[in-house]
Scaffold this motif. Structure first.
Motif, short mmCIF file in Angstrom:
data_model
loop_
_atom_site.label_atom_id
_atom_site.label_comp_id
_atom_site.label_asym_id
_atom_site.label_seq_id
_atom_site.Cartn_x
_atom_site.Cartn_y
_atom_site.Cartn_z
N ALA A 1 -14.74 82.03 54.18
CA ALA A 1 -15.86 81.71 53.29
C ALA A 1 -17.11 82.31 53.92
CB ALA A 1 -15.99 80.20 53.15
N MET A 2 -17.87 83.03 53.12
CA MET A 2 -19.09 83.66 53.61
C MET A 2 -20.26 83.11 52.84
SD MET A 2 -16.53 86.29 53.63
CE MET A 2 -15.90 87.46 54.83
N LEU A 3 -21.15 82.44 53.55
CA LEU A 3 -22.26 81.73 52.91
C LEU A 3 -23.58 82.30 53.38
CD1 LEU A 3 -23.28 79.22 51.28
CD2 LEU A 3 -23.23 77.99 53.44
N ARG A 4 -24.47 82.48 52.43
CA ARG A 4 -25.83 82.86 52.79
C ARG A 4 -26.76 81.97 51.99
NH1 ARG A 4 -28.74 88.61 51.62
NH2 ARG A 4 -30.28 88.55 53.30
N PHE A 5 -27.75 81.40 52.64
CA PHE A 5 -28.65 80.54 51.89
C PHE A 5 -30.08 80.67 52.38
CE2 PHE A 5 -29.37 77.04 54.90
CZ PHE A 5 -28.31 77.22 55.81
N GLY A 6 -30.99 80.26 51.54
CA GLY A 6 -32.40 80.37 51.88
C GLY A 6 -33.27 79.83 50.77
N PRO A 7 -34.57 79.96 50.93
CA PRO A 7 -35.49 79.36 49.97
C PRO A 7 -35.62 80.15 48.67
CG PRO A 7 -36.71 80.42 51.73
CD PRO A 7 -35.27 80.53 52.09
N HIS A 8 -35.14 81.38 48.63
CA HIS A 8 -35.20 82.17 47.41
C HIS A 8 -33.79 82.41 46.91
CE1 HIS A 8 -39.27 82.75 48.65
NE2 HIS A 8 -38.89 83.33 49.78
N PRO A 9 -33.64 82.74 45.62
CA PRO A 9 -32.30 83.02 45.12
C PRO A 9 -31.60 84.07 46.00
CG PRO A 9 -33.81 82.87 43.28
CD PRO A 9 -34.66 82.76 44.54
N VAL A 10 -30.37 83.81 46.32
CA VAL A 10 -29.62 84.72 47.19
C VAL A 10 -28.72 85.57 46.30
CG1 VAL A 10 -28.06 84.92 49.15
CG2 VAL A 10 -29.64 82.97 48.98
N GLU A 11 -28.90 86.86 46.35
CA GLU A 11 -28.20 87.72 45.39
C GLU A 11 -27.17 88.63 46.02
OE1 GLU A 11 -31.32 88.27 41.87
OE2 GLU A 11 -32.00 89.16 43.77
N CYS A 12 -27.11 88.62 47.35
CA CYS A 12 -26.07 89.45 47.98
C CYS A 12 -25.81 88.93 49.38
CB CYS A 12 -26.50 90.91 48.04
SG CYS A 12 -27.88 91.21 49.14
N MET A 13 -24.76 89.45 49.99
CA MET A 13 -24.50 89.14 51.38
C MET A 13 -25.47 89.96 52.23
SD MET A 13 -22.27 86.91 51.95
CE MET A 13 -21.75 85.82 50.63
N GLY A 14 -25.81 89.42 53.40
CA GLY A 14 -26.73 90.13 54.29
C GLY A 14 -26.02 91.19 55.10
N ASP A 15 -26.75 91.79 56.01
CA ASP A 15 -26.17 92.87 56.81
C ASP A 15 -25.22 92.35 57.88
OD1 ASP A 15 -27.52 94.68 55.35
OD2 ASP A 15 -29.21 94.83 56.73
N HIS A 16 -25.48 91.12 58.34
CA HIS A 16 -24.56 90.55 59.33
C HIS A 16 -24.61 89.04 59.22
CE1 HIS A 16 -28.51 90.53 61.40
NE2 HIS A 16 -28.08 89.35 61.80
N PHE A 17 -23.68 88.41 59.89
CA PHE A 17 -23.66 86.94 59.90
C PHE A 17 -24.42 86.43 61.11
CE2 PHE A 17 -20.11 88.04 57.19
CZ PHE A 17 -20.38 87.23 56.11
N ASP A 18 -25.18 85.38 60.90
CA ASP A 18 -25.87 84.73 62.01
C ASP A 18 -24.90 83.86 62.78
OD1 ASP A 18 -28.51 85.71 61.21
OD2 ASP A 18 -28.18 84.43 59.45
N LEU A 19 -23.97 83.28 62.05
CA LEU A 19 -23.06 82.32 62.64
C LEU A 19 -21.65 82.66 62.17
CD1 LEU A 19 -24.22 79.89 64.20
CD2 LEU A 19 -23.77 78.49 62.18
N LEU A 20 -20.73 82.77 63.11
CA LEU A 20 -19.33 82.93 62.73
C LEU A 20 -18.58 81.70 63.22
CD1 LEU A 20 -16.82 84.47 61.73
CD2 LEU A 20 -16.72 85.58 63.97
N VAL A 21 -18.03 80.95 62.30
CA VAL A 21 -17.33 79.72 62.63
C VAL A 21 -15.83 79.98 62.51
CG1 VAL A 21 -17.04 77.29 62.01
CG2 VAL A 21 -19.27 78.40 61.73
#
Ligand SMILES: Cc1ncc(C[n+]2csc(CCOP(=O)(O)OP(=O)(O)O)c2C)c(N)n1
Ligand SMILES: Cc1ncc(C[n+]2csc(CCOP(=O)(O)OP(=O)(O)O)c2C)c(N)n1
Ligand code: SF4
Ligand code: SF4
Ligand SMILES: [Mg+2]
Ligand SMILES: [Mg+2]
Lengths: 590, 278, 590, 278
Positions: free
Chosen positions: C58-78
């Motif tokens: 599962a790849m999650l990205r979240f923030g204060p604005h609508p999130v429309e794509c995956m970012g360039d890298h993950f901050d956290l890998l669980v």
């Protein structure tokens, strides 16, 4: 307009009648007769939706040079009856110099044909026929037309024998009697018919073929090595299959009538996987049903060929009439990135050459090839020069065929990413070469893989093997030189060649380029051929200017190129192309 | 009798490729794979002389797991692909595998016409009465009132497709039913199917562990067919009318004309060209 | 690179494990939790070919604005476990600032992930879980991650309830206990995780939707009036159908599971002929099988909609992964000249808006519409703002719907060539309106005709009704201004929008144009939007640069436009687009 | 009982459109057209409440000749098109027509599944054992040794497709056979088929004058079915095994659950949207 006619227009004759009138039979005999006399000729036919009893017309043009299209008008219109003429009046352009021959007992020339100023001549065909046992009007009319044209009677007789010979003496004898009676009556009609320029016989008879585009396509298939065909009948492709069925057997192959097109395309994939070059033929609706299968052939790298004999679209459209509107689906109708071959036959004789080339390319490049023909090529007949042994291969060129892996290869990977992109293939029965062909993405060994690196490698290999291949000079037929270029593809070539020849003859240098290979487009070669053209007109028989758009998509055409695209069902005629050239000029120079 | 030159005996595992199945643990299709390798070993068929052909589905993944030639084609079209192969290469043993969705839903038409055509093919349908690969929708053999697919929340409402009955009606010459839970019986049936000259249809009850866990019951439900393999159509028709779908064995077998290509060369393309000279 | 990050990148987390590890469930809960907290979020998932027991992420990205794509890298890998990471290591880009969380009892971080310099932190999830009755590692890990991120515990609890609530207390209670234990353990881990910028809650919770693109597409269908669906299951479209089946019933409609796609497309044609707006959904292989039916819809002028959820191609390709490679078949896959509508959803929320628009356009224009979505839109979930009532309609705009003929029309001709090209339709049950819909070419009354004049009239009418229609401003979404234009279509929009925003934030004016309507292409409007651009880069996720070629085919792009096209299965990321922009610059200026 | 407001009686010719058939003189399909108009008149169905749906073929041209709503679709897909129409508009009388090629070759799969689905449709197949429209190729019902098609010069070699037998195996609830040479019998069967609740399959032996002139013999071959319309499957199975293909009448009829859409409105799209708020 007159300066255009410096190109020898030959003689154009339409024979019309209701279904059962024998108009087409008369046309076939006349074609054989002019062929016997040493002329080249082209015979088109028009049929309605009726299976029997509908309209029927034979359109013949013949002359001392190969005839590649219908002319701008008919010199002679032979009406066996007027019953159904309303249904194809559009297809019968006449000029003031034309002659209409009709039976003396018929009604007046119908108004739908009016306004051209052609002269009308009533002849006593029916009366003559009624004096003969089993006399038929079409044969009497044929005889009188033959006489008017100055054809030797032996030629007509040979034509009758070649065309009706199989039916036995009971049909042959009264037919010949009818032709003879008509011939005798016609000689002294005192008319001044448009005799063929140059007159008389032109070439030794034995050297010519008389065949339809569908037959030629069948021949091309077997010349290319095809020994398995699976197919489902469809107009106007069925005759190609019917020609092939008994002949494949003589060659040790077979034809299987499938339950539908989904089956037929998958059957040829299976047969080709087994090592036998395989083909199917269809038309638009059937091609639609084959697209998923063709994608499988592309992804699994299994060579197959589909000859698509185009008809009027979309959907069921106009099954019995011609159009060039399946280019889009042929180029782009597969889902995913699925590079494959698209070729188009440029004439009736070229159906043989192009299908043969298509088969060889598909085999060598391990992919799907779609070869586009159309109703007007497929169902017309022509007198043509026989095809040479290697239509497109120079002496030095290695024969194009499937690349088989050496048995000794201990590390056989079916989808190995070689330099050419072509991966040597093993065939069932070869020990040590076992693999599972797959439409799922896979790695070099054929093992299913969804990894990005494998996907990229296989996608690129499947593209590279097509784009890096050297197609030689067969990708197009180019005639003449000039700053004006008429660019076309497929069956429109005939009319375009004639239009260009007429322009040249009128002192206006014009080059004609007819594309035989459409995908992958030999872009550099085409750019070279177009180099410096001041006028480029792309000619095709569809609504959407499909080829024009395609060429733009690959950035081949300069901004000043323009399009002459017009849908079927009427055949393209040289005159309308000349008109389009003229219309194009002022806009471009403004 | 001594073989003129000795070929080493092939064992079942020689027919198993190195690729690991994607199947769920406990899937019935494993037993079919194993029976296929055993049947091939029993018949000592050369690996390179066998072709396994399939469509798309969990079951259709099987060819990659068998060390013979194979073709993993597209959904529903395994039979035509195999028919083309057999027509072109009558020398090969061609075995077709697939699922109930592949064979009876999207591929139903080819099933009918393959039965009629009676080419010498073996067709194994791993019937789990569900679309496994697409995560559990009703297939033609699913009970009309099975409500566990979101696509058909009230059940499909359709009368189940009866594979043996349809095959018989379409003119199949060999009809058998096996069970993944009876591997040795399955192997025997497979051998008989491959040996049958003509189209041999083998329905294998092959439970889907993941989407039809209740098919564990099948162990209790199956039973040997009480009748001798019928070769008389009237008898077979009567039997099929009373069939509960769980009788195992050869249900029907009869010799019928086999579709064969006529591969005798008697002309060249140049001969054909001569006919145009007129 | 750093100046690019001025655009708020939010927080990106990947949770991975083998099938059955519960990675996806943990991701779903986390998405619901961040939604509850007031963030926007996007959750993608990666699945292999296995039905069960394969890899899962599962790849999650979240923030204060609508999130429309995956970012360039993950901050956290669980990493719940490392068992199957090799199969999707490609999909897990990490940076030196990233943190890897893994269980203390696990093996070392596998080498496939190496080379990024991320820090690794071993946490005692397994030990903690083993102390709990029915304790599950994924829930414990989720709790500790929630704490690390600074999410309130109530949000996690709400997320658990929203996600697992249907499963009942027996599942709920141990799950909550696990999350609670993890949360408690995580608070004092002493790590410094990448907390969301701005922190804390952002917006009132009630105003957001949590839905997948496939659900959104289903919603768009029913909002557009669809009340009949026929379909055959296929990955990755099935969830759309599964969402629709029970809900159509509530709305008085129905869904019919067809025997195949040939049936499903013809079923919706029949239902639509009956007057009920109808739709089907599929993916590449199924779309291939529908092309003949779509041609019938075009020729018979019967409105239908196909939502095509693209996956990796060609052929069976990569069923579980995304690609934008079906544009060619969508635009050009019909035989004959068959103009129709092609739309593409620009994001998860936009799946609803675009499908609704597609249905309304198809109904109004009496034609087939293909709406392109893809795996990454369809199977990802997002927290988004609810759709407004008329996503694309101004207040003054008449509602787009089917034009029904007045009952009083005594001279009803079904295919009348009106000024707009739209012929008022009658529906079965309307007295006096009887006609036979036909895929054969026909005249205005619907009578089959193969005459050139009828063919031309009907071809032109079917084209004109599409090209003359005013599509308003919904044809594209345009953001920003600048001489540089990033032009894209469909799901690539998200990454392109972000890339453009980053460029603007870095002081480099850039306009992003994402095409929602691809055919007919609103050429004038697009030319206007491109006007004077000094750099144009066309971005899309396929091998063949399909959109780039299409735009050239219509002569929309200047010679200096260039293409960034790259096939799946990896999602497009903003960073690679920025790299492509940079690479493009020197070439263009040379 | 007096009708509350009088509707004029509709006569057979009121159901005939102004379009002239493209059929050959003597084609069996003319009789089917006439029977359709008579059956509609007999049932006094409102012209606007009937929809005739077809595929492609000579036979499939029929809808244009009937003055009702109609859809002349594509080859082989008449049944799904009609099924969609009926699902969306259960109020209409939907009659499907086509040929043996359209229905049993390319359309065979839909035939199977339409039988299973048992929607309230009438399906008339005008069986001439040939592809008329494409000029005379073997169809599924053609005799295996019919050699007059150039595509199959030795005959197809395939066992003929038995429409009634297949329909029965697939679960059809009404199976009948008529003959174009017996117009009044045909009308009676058509009325029964239309009145049957569920999928009613009517095979009409409809000679192709042009490509199968030998079918003139059919007049001699047909005979009334000697059995009462079976409703018992066992009995029907037995009958079908002995069927010579020329028995006319209702061969099987049974009430079975009919597939019905559930068209009851209980929510709005806005209600569905609410579920996303979470
Ligand atoms: C043309 C097409 N339509 C749909 C699909 C999706 N699909 C893949 S497998 C499958 C059904 C598989 O069911 P079955 O054949 O019973 O095999 P099982 O997985 O149950 O073994 C479907 C619908 C596809 N691949 N191609
Ligand atoms: C997809 C497709 N394949 C093939 C055809 C060509 N085709 C038209 S009608 C027909 C067969 C018609 O036979 P049948 O249904 O028996 O009708 P008949 O003409 O005998 O009444 C075929 C093969 C087509 N129109 N579409
Ligand atoms: S989903 Fe069912 S059929 Fe597919 S592998 Fe799993 S258990 Fe087997
Ligand atoms: S070809 Fe046969 S089926 Fe077609 S119209 Fe003529 S007689 Fe009838
Ligand atoms: Mg299954
Ligand atoms: Mg027929």
């Amino acid at each position: 307009m007159n300066e255009r006619l410096t190109h020898d227009p030959g003689t154009a004759i339409a024979i019309i009648g209701s279904g059962g009138s024998g108009a087409v039979t008369a046309g076939l005999i006349l074609l054989a007769a002019v062929g016997h006399t040493g002329y080249y000729g082209l015979l088109g036919r028009s049929a309605g939706p009726q299976i029997r009893g509908g309209e029927s017309a034979a359109m013949l043009r013949f002359g001392p040079h190969p005839v590649e299209c219908m002319g701008d008008h008919f010199d002679l219109l032979v009406a066996l009856d007027w019953d159904t003429v309303g249904r194809f009046a559009d297809e019968l352009p006449l000029a003031c110099t034309s002659m209409i021959l009709t039976d003396a007992r018929h009604d007046e020339v119908p108004a739908v044909l009016g306004g051209h100023g052609a002269s009308v001549h009533a002849l006593p065909w029916r009366d003559l026929a009624s004096t003969l046992p089993e006399g038929r009007v079409n044969m009497v009319a044929l005889g009188s037309v033959g006489a008017l044209l100055g054809l030797p009677f032996e030629a007509l007789e040979a034509g009758v024998r070649a065309t009706l010979g199989e039916k036995g003496e009971r049909i042959l004898a009264p037919s010949l009697a009818g032709v003879r009676a008509g011939y005798a009556s016609g000689v002294d009609l005192g008319l001044n018919p448009p005799r063929v320029s140059g007159g008389g016989a032109a070439a030794p008879v034995a050297a010519r073929w008389n065949l339809s585009g569908n037959e030629a396509a069948g021949l091309g298939a077997v010349r290319g090595g095809v020994r398995f065909v699976a197919a489902y009948p469809i107009t106007p492709a069925s005759e190609m299959l019917e020609w092939l069925a008994p002949r494949l057997e003589l060659l040790g192959g077979s034809l299987l009538q499938a339950e539908d097109e989904l089956a037929s395309v998958n059957m040829i994939i299976g047969a080709s996987f087994g090592g036998v070059p395989s083909l199917t033929a269809t038309s638009g609706p059937g091609l639609s049903l084959m697209m998923e299968g063709l994608g499988l052939a592309v992804a699994s790298e299994t060579p197959v060929v589909v000859v698509n004999v185009q008809r009027g679209g979309p959907s069921t459209g106009i099954p019995t009439k011609s159009e060039q509107s399946d280019l889009n689906i042929a180029l782009h109708g597969l889902h995913g990135d699925a590079p494959h071959l698209v070729l188009a036959a440029l004439g009736i004789r070229d159906c043989a050459a192009t299908v043969e080339w298509g088969v060889r390319l598909a085999e060598h490049l391990q992919t799907a090839a779609i070869v586009l023909s159309d109703q007007i090529l497929g169902q017309s007949r022509a007198i043509v020069d026989p095809l040479t042994d290697q239509p497109f291969g120079g002496a030095g060129q290695a024969p194009l065929q499937r690349v088989i892996a050496p048995l000794a290869d201990s590390d056989h990977r079916r989808y190995r990413s070689t330099a050419t992109g072509i991966s040597p293939m093993t065939l069932p029965g070869m020990p040590g070469g076992m693999y599972t062909a797959d439409g799922l993405e896979h790695n070099e060994a054929g093992t299913p893989s969804s990894r990005a690196a494998d996907h990229l490698e296989q996608l690129e290999k499947r593209l590279r093997k097509l784009t890096d291949f050297d197609y030689g000079s067969a990708w197009a037929e180019i005639r003449g030189e000039g700053e004006r270029v008429l660019l076309t593809w497929g069956s429109a070539a005939g009319a375009v060649f004639e239009a260009a020849a007429r322009l040249r003859a009128a002192g206006s240098p014009t080059k004609a380029i007819a594309l035989r290979l459409l995908a992958p487009l030999p872009r550099a070669a085409l750019l070279d051929a177009l180099g410096g053209a001041s006028q480029i007109l792309v000619v095709e028989q569809n609504q959407g200017a499909q080829c024009f758009a395609y060429l733009h998509s690959l950035r081949v055409l300069p901004g000043h190129a323009s399009s002459y695209a017009r849908p079927g069902p009427l055949p393209l005629r040289p005159g309308e192309i000349l008109d389009a050239v003229e219309r194009d000029q002022p806009t471009r120079e403004a | 009798m001594n073989a003129p030159c000795e070929t080493p005996t092939r064992r079942a595992k020689d027919y198993r490729s190195a690729i690991a199945p994607v199947w769920c643990p406990g899937c019935g299709h494993f037993a079919v794979l194993s029976a296929v390798t055993k049947a091939l070993a029993h018949l000592q068929l050369g690996q390179e002389r066998v072709a396994m052909v399939s469509g798309i589905g969990c079951s259709s993944r099987l060819p990659a797991y068998v060390e013979t030639y194979g073709f993993h084609g597209i959904h529903g079209r395994a039979l035509p692909l195999a028919s083309g192969l057999k027509a072109a290469r009558p020398d090969l043993t061609v075995i077709v595998t697939g699922g109930d969705g592949d064979g009876f839903s999207i591929g139903g038409n080819h099933f009918l016409h393959a039965c009629r055509r009676n080419m010498d093919l073996t067709y194994i349908v791993m019937d789990n009465a569900v679309y496994g690969m697409t995560k559990g929708q009703a297939s033609p053999t699913t009970e009309a009132d099975w409500r566990r697919s979101k696509l058909t929340p009230h059940g499909s409402g359709l009368r189940p497709f009866l594979p043996a009955t349809i095959a018989f009606a379409a003119g199949a010459s060999f009809i058998a039913r096996g069970f993944a839970g009876d591997p040795s019986g399955l192997t025997t049936l497979l051998v008989a199917a491959i040996e049958h000259p003509g189209f041999a249809f083998l329905q294998v009850l092959s439970p889907c562990q993941t989407f039809r866990p209740e098919q564990k019951d099948w162990k209790q439900k199956v039973h040997a067919s009480t009748v001798e393999p019928a070769s008389d159509p009237i008898e077979a028709a009567r039997f099929l009318q009373s069939d509960d779908g769980f009788a195992l064995g050869v249900l029907y077998a009869r010799r019928l004309p086999v579709w064969q290509p006529r591969n005798q060369v008697s002309a060249t393309p140049a001969d054909l060209e001569a006919a145009f000279l007129r």
